[in-house]
Every structure is written in C-alpha cells, then in structure tokens.
Design an enzyme around this catalytic site. Structure first.
Site, PDB file in Angstrom:
ATOM      1  N   CYS A  99       8.403  -0.647   4.616  1.00 50.03           N
ATOM      2  CA  CYS A  99       7.847  -1.715   4.448  1.00 50.03           C
ATOM      3  C   CYS A  99       8.700  -2.728   3.526  1.00 50.03           C
ATOM      4  CB  CYS A  99       6.485  -1.649   3.775  1.00 50.03           C
ATOM      5  SG  CYS A  99       5.802  -3.184   3.493  1.00 50.03           S
ATOM      6  N   HIS A 141       0.627  -2.073  11.227  1.00 46.97           N
ATOM      7  CA  HIS A 141       1.206  -2.383   9.795  1.00 46.97           C
ATOM      8  C   HIS A 141       1.090  -3.775   9.491  1.00 46.97           C
ATOM      9  CE1 HIS A 141       4.458  -1.562   6.882  1.00 46.97           C
ATOM     10  NE2 HIS A 141       4.286  -2.928   6.828  1.00 46.97           N
ATOM     11  N   GLU A 142       1.485  -4.763  10.193  1.00 46.20           N
ATOM     12  CA  GLU A 142       1.568  -6.076   9.989  1.00 46.20           C
ATOM     13  C   GLU A 142       0.074  -6.658   9.852  1.00 46.20           C
ATOM     14  OE1 GLU A 142       4.198  -7.245   8.921  1.00 46.20           O
ATOM     15  OE2 GLU A 142       5.505  -5.726   9.809  1.00 46.20           O
ATOM     16  N   HIS A 145      -1.357  -5.976   6.284  1.00 43.10           N
ATOM     17  CA  HIS A 145      -1.046  -6.993   5.473  1.00 43.10           C
ATOM     18  C   HIS A 145      -2.050  -7.969   5.235  1.00 43.10           C
ATOM     19  CE1 HIS A 145       2.913  -5.583   3.656  1.00 43.10           C
ATOM     20  NE2 HIS A 145       3.229  -5.387   5.119  1.00 43.10           N
TER      21      HIS A 145
END
Length: 190
Positions: A99, A141-142, A145
């Site tokens: 990351c 993953h994004e 966020h």
C-alpha cells in the site's frame, strides 16, 4: 496536473469513511488528473482519494486484466459485491499486498477472487463490471480506503502483529507523515 503527497497510516483521513462525490465538475476532473499523476509517479496499481488527503469516495486504477475492463480508470462512489473469501491462511508468496500509505512493506492477505463493481466514472456515467483475481484484489484494496480501512487492518493475527511492529518502528501511526512520489526515494524500489 500535479503529483500530490501520499499520506501515511496515522493520518485521520485514512481512518474514517469518505464522503460521497456529489459534484461532477472541473474540480473533480482536476482531482482525478492529479490522482493519475500521483499513482503513476508512485508506480501504483491504484490510488484512493483519501490517500492524498481528500475524503471523497473515488479511486483510480491501472491494472491490466482479463475481465474486459479498460486497464486504466476511475471509479466514483463505488459499491462492491464480494465473492467468498477463503478462510485458509494467506500464502506469503502469492498473496502479499502492499500500500502506498504503508510504503515499502507488504504482508499477505486473503481477498475475494471475484467482485462486482458498480459506480460512476468521472463524468457521472454509470459503471458496472466484474473483476477477478488480482484485479479483484485491487478493487477491494482501493474500496477499503473509502471506508477508512487499510489492508493492514484486515491482516490475520500473525501478520497483523508484524505490521503493527513495522508501523511503530517506522515512526508512523500519527498525523503528519507523508511521502511524495517522484520526489522522495521510492519506498518500493521501482
């Protein structure tokens, strides 16, 4: 277009949910351009707006895939539908994730092998696609966020302890830490 600093774990914007994008205007277009520029300078495969200190629900990606999806894009106000996540221990050689907001480190994490992504592009046109394999991992993953989660928050106990020790050893975990792709030394060695 400009490369923006990437905030490091501990910055409050990374640890709280981001707001829905409501204005599809020139400011959003400039933000998206800056995100692409920053992602490219960092040699990243994705970048969420909170990673550059902007608490809005959008991310960019650059990842070749076999799913018929353009290899580069932006997803605004995404919603993800996940496939099943295996309960097996993650494979450190095959499932290590990194990351830009935990720069220079990677740890293994199980993710769903399939996701459906809906949302909008930067012009407010609807998006709806499926992602598999590593492309699905990038989407998850994004998206995390945008909900105030980093991948290190999802690690199992063994890898989570290692991540917490590394974050502490780096002096992170508090506000004010960042790095600027293309200016600072590349923490991933690209």
């Amino acid at each position: 277009m400009a490369v923006r600093p990437v905030v490091i774990t501990g910055n409050p914007v990374l640890h709280r949910p981001a707001a829905k994008v409501t204005a599809f205007d020139d400011d959003l277009q400039s933000l998206v351009e800056d995100m692409y520029e920053t992602m490219d300078a960092a040699h990243g495969v994705g970048l969420a707006a909170p990673q550059i200190g902007v608490a809005l629900r959008l991310f960019t990606y650059a990842f070749p895939n076999d799913d018929g999806v353009p290899p580069r894009g932006v997803v605004v106000n995404p919603v993800l539908t996940l496939g099943k996540i295996s309960q097996e221990a993650p494979d450190p050689d095959e499932e290590a994730e990194g990351c830009l907001s935990v720069p220079g480190h990677s740890w293994p994490l199980k993710r769903a092998e399939w996701v459906r992504v809906t949302g909008q592009d930067a012009e407010a046109r609807p998006l709806d696609f499926e992602a598999t394999g590593w492309f699905a991992r990038v989407m998850q993953h994004e998206y995390d966020h945008l909900d105030g989660k980093l991948y290190v928050d999802r690690l199992n106990d063994k890898w989570g302890r290692k991540a917490r020790r590394a974050v502490k050893a780096e002096g992170w975990g508090r506000d004010g830490r960042f790095w600027t792709p293309g200016v600072d030394e590349d923490p991933f060695g690209h």
